[in-house]
Enzyme design. Structure first.
Site, PDB file in Angstrom:
ATOM      1  N   LYS A  29       3.111 -14.847   5.589  1.00  0.00           N
ATOM      2  CA  LYS A  29       3.487 -15.790   4.528  1.00  0.00           C
ATOM      3  C   LYS A  29       5.013 -15.944   4.543  1.00  0.00           C
ATOM      4  CE  LYS A  29       2.525 -18.375   0.867  1.00  0.00           C
ATOM      5  NZ  LYS A  29       1.678 -19.592   0.875  1.00  0.00           N
ATOM      6  N   ASP A  36      -2.725 -18.419   3.717  1.00  0.00           N
ATOM      7  CA  ASP A  36      -3.641 -19.262   2.935  1.00  0.00           C
ATOM      8  C   ASP A  36      -4.382 -20.248   3.836  1.00  0.00           C
ATOM      9  OD1 ASP A  36      -1.125 -20.374   3.276  1.00  0.00           O
ATOM     10  OD2 ASP A  36      -0.961 -21.198   1.259  1.00  0.00           O
ATOM     11  N   ASP A  90      -6.458  -6.596   4.205  1.00  0.00           N
ATOM     12  CA  ASP A  90      -7.489  -6.136   3.276  1.00  0.00           C
ATOM     13  C   ASP A  90      -8.335  -7.314   2.813  1.00  0.00           C
ATOM     14  OD1 ASP A  90      -8.888  -4.437   1.458  1.00  0.00           O
ATOM     15  OD2 ASP A  90      -7.654  -5.264  -0.153  1.00  0.00           O
ATOM     16  N   TYR A 119       0.799  -1.224   0.000  1.00  0.00           N
ATOM     17  CA  TYR A 119       0.000   0.000   0.000  1.00  0.00           C
ATOM     18  C   TYR A 119       0.829   1.271   0.000  1.00  0.00           C
ATOM     19  CZ  TYR A 119      -4.514  -2.253   0.230  1.00  0.00           C
ATOM     20  OH  TYR A 119      -5.642  -2.949  -0.086  1.00  0.00           O
ATOM     21  N   ASP A 143     -12.475  -8.716   4.220  1.00  0.00           N
ATOM     22  CA  ASP A 143     -13.668  -8.964   3.401  1.00  0.00           C
ATOM     23  C   ASP A 143     -14.161 -10.398   3.608  1.00  0.00           C
ATOM     24  OD1 ASP A 143     -13.384  -6.373   2.293  1.00  0.00           O
ATOM     25  OD2 ASP A 143     -14.109  -7.069   0.344  1.00  0.00           O
TER      26      ASP A 143
HETATM   27  C1  IPM Z   1     -10.604  -1.118   2.247  1.00  0.00           C
HETATM   28  C2  IPM Z   1     -10.644  -0.788   0.788  1.00  0.00           C
HETATM   29  C3  IPM Z   1      -9.460   0.095   0.435  1.00  0.00           C
HETATM   30  C4  IPM Z   1      -8.219  -0.706   0.743  1.00  0.00           C
HETATM   31  C5  IPM Z   1      -9.427   0.618  -1.003  1.00  0.00           C
HETATM   32  C6  IPM Z   1     -10.721   1.267  -1.392  1.00  0.00           C
HETATM   33  C7  IPM Z   1      -8.285   1.570  -1.222  1.00  0.00           C
HETATM   34  O1  IPM Z   1     -10.679  -1.940   0.021  1.00  0.00           O
HETATM   35  O2  IPM Z   1     -10.699  -0.200   3.070  1.00  0.00           O
HETATM   36  O3  IPM Z   1     -10.467  -2.296   2.599  1.00  0.00           O
HETATM   37  O4  IPM Z   1      -7.741  -1.466  -0.113  1.00  0.00           O
HETATM   38  O5  IPM Z   1      -7.716  -0.573   1.853  1.00  0.00           O
HETATM   39 MN    MN Z   2     -10.803  -3.784   1.234  1.00  0.00          MN
END
Ligand code: IPM
Ligand code: MN
Length: 336
Positions: A173, A206, A230, A127, A234
């Site tokens: 990893k 993983d 990240d 990042y 999700d």
């Molecule tokens: C998050 C989002 C951001 C990230 C993007 C939109 C830059 O996916 O906050 O998880 O990758 O951190």
């Molecule tokens: Mn994200």
């Protein structure tokens, strides 16, 4: 005595303004209920619309506005997300991205008893976007430092201690990315030594992804590098009802920005059907960070009660309610 806070509010793009305007009345309800708390909202522009109208996705006034307030609530921005939230995180040194994933009552979820917190390093790794691109190849650097690894590990253990959590899993990893992840792991181990009452374990990323799906109850606090955090956050959201259910805090030494994990969701923007819960729970995290435990608790209780009663759910949760219906039910439960 009255406790006053100035809150920077960034509604952004897409469903951002919709979930933000569902959340502010809830904070106003909490203020009314508390009696000794005062929140002043300072609205700031950022994102796609800001870029169109002002020529910049993250105008200087917005950055300065966030710096001058006590905390910031951030909804979502569109295509310009990486021009807005990444510089905010990095310039303000908001090094800890705290992402709880918890099963709430009456929400259709894949997993049952999940109540975990993922602590994502928020300032470095891929990042930093250090690299370059030639026509048909590119390079990006995974930058991992001892300093950032040590402080994110410390944040995770302090959070575990504060919240009475029993285990910290550090996700890496190092079997392949040893140049970087050995440093991350060594820092985690060093910090873990100072917290003998908290179980410490290491897991390859993983394996962790699989185990989060097959045995999510195993996890309590996870700490990991930026890119893994990240992806796994999700995944964790997917276990507890989706991105509409997961809040986050970008937290530094003295500043913090609270935002739902979801983005601007252009596919449903303008329809008034976005799930406001992630934004509302982000506001709850903000109150907690400000030291307003009672106010934070009222938000959480309002959400809990509303969902237990069988709240009108938005379409992402299998219902047909509008954003405002769900938010208003929560607001009324807080005022009751
Ligand atoms: C998050 C989002 C951001 C990230 C993007 C939109 C830059 O996916 O906050 O998880 O990758 O951190
Ligand atoms: Mn994200």
């Amino acid at each position: 005595m009255m406790r006053r806070y100035r809150i920077a509010v960034i509604p952004g793009d897409g469903i951002g303004p919709e979930v933000m305007s569902a959340t502010l009345p809830i904070l106003e309800a909490v203020v009314e209920k508390c009696g000794d708390l005062d929140l002043e909202f300072v609205t700031l522009q950022a994102g796609d619309r800001a870029k169109e109208e002002l020529g910049e996705a993250l105008p200087k006034e917005t950055l300065m506005g966030v710096e001058s307030c006590d905390a910031c609530l951030f909804a979502a921005v569109g295509r310009t997300a990486s021009e807005v939230i990444l510089p905010l995180r990095q310039r303000l040194d908001l090094y800890a991205n705290v992402r709880p994933a918890k099963v709430y009552p009456n929400i259709p979820t894949l997993a049952k008893g999940v109540d975990l917190v993922l602590v994502r390093e928020n300032t470095e790794d891929l990042y930093r976007r250090v690299g370059f691109r030639e026509r048909d190849w590119g390079v990006a650097l995974r930058i991992i430092t001892w300093r950032a690894s040590e402080r994110i590990a410390r944040y995770a253990f302090e959070l575990a201690r504060r919240e009475g959590r029993r285990r910290v899993t550090s996700v890496h990893k190092a079997n392949v990315l040893d140049f970087t992840d050995d440093i991350f792991l060594e820092a985690c181990r060093r910090v873990a030594d100072g917290y003998p009452e908290i179980e410490y374990e290491e897991m390859i990323v993983d394996t962790c992804a699989m185990k989060l799906v097959m045995n999510p109850e195993h996890f309590d606090v996870l700490v990991t590098t930026n890119i893994f955090g990240d992806i796994l956050s999700d995944l964790a959201a997917g276990l507890v009802g989706g991105l509409g259910m997961t809040p986050s805090g970008n937290i530094g030494e003295s500043r913090a920005i609270f935002e739902p994990v979801h983005g601007s969701a252009p596919d449903i923007a303008g329809k008034g059907i976005a799930n406001p819960i992630a934004m509302i729970l982000s506001a709850k995290m903000m109150l907690e960070w400000l030291g307003e435990a009672d106010a934070a608790h009222q938000v959480e209780r309002g959400v809990m009660r509303t969902l237990r009663e069988g709240a009108p759910l938005t379409p992402d949760l299998g219902g047909s309610a509008k954003t405002w219906e769900l938010a208003d039910a929560i607001r009324r439960n807080i005022l009751e």
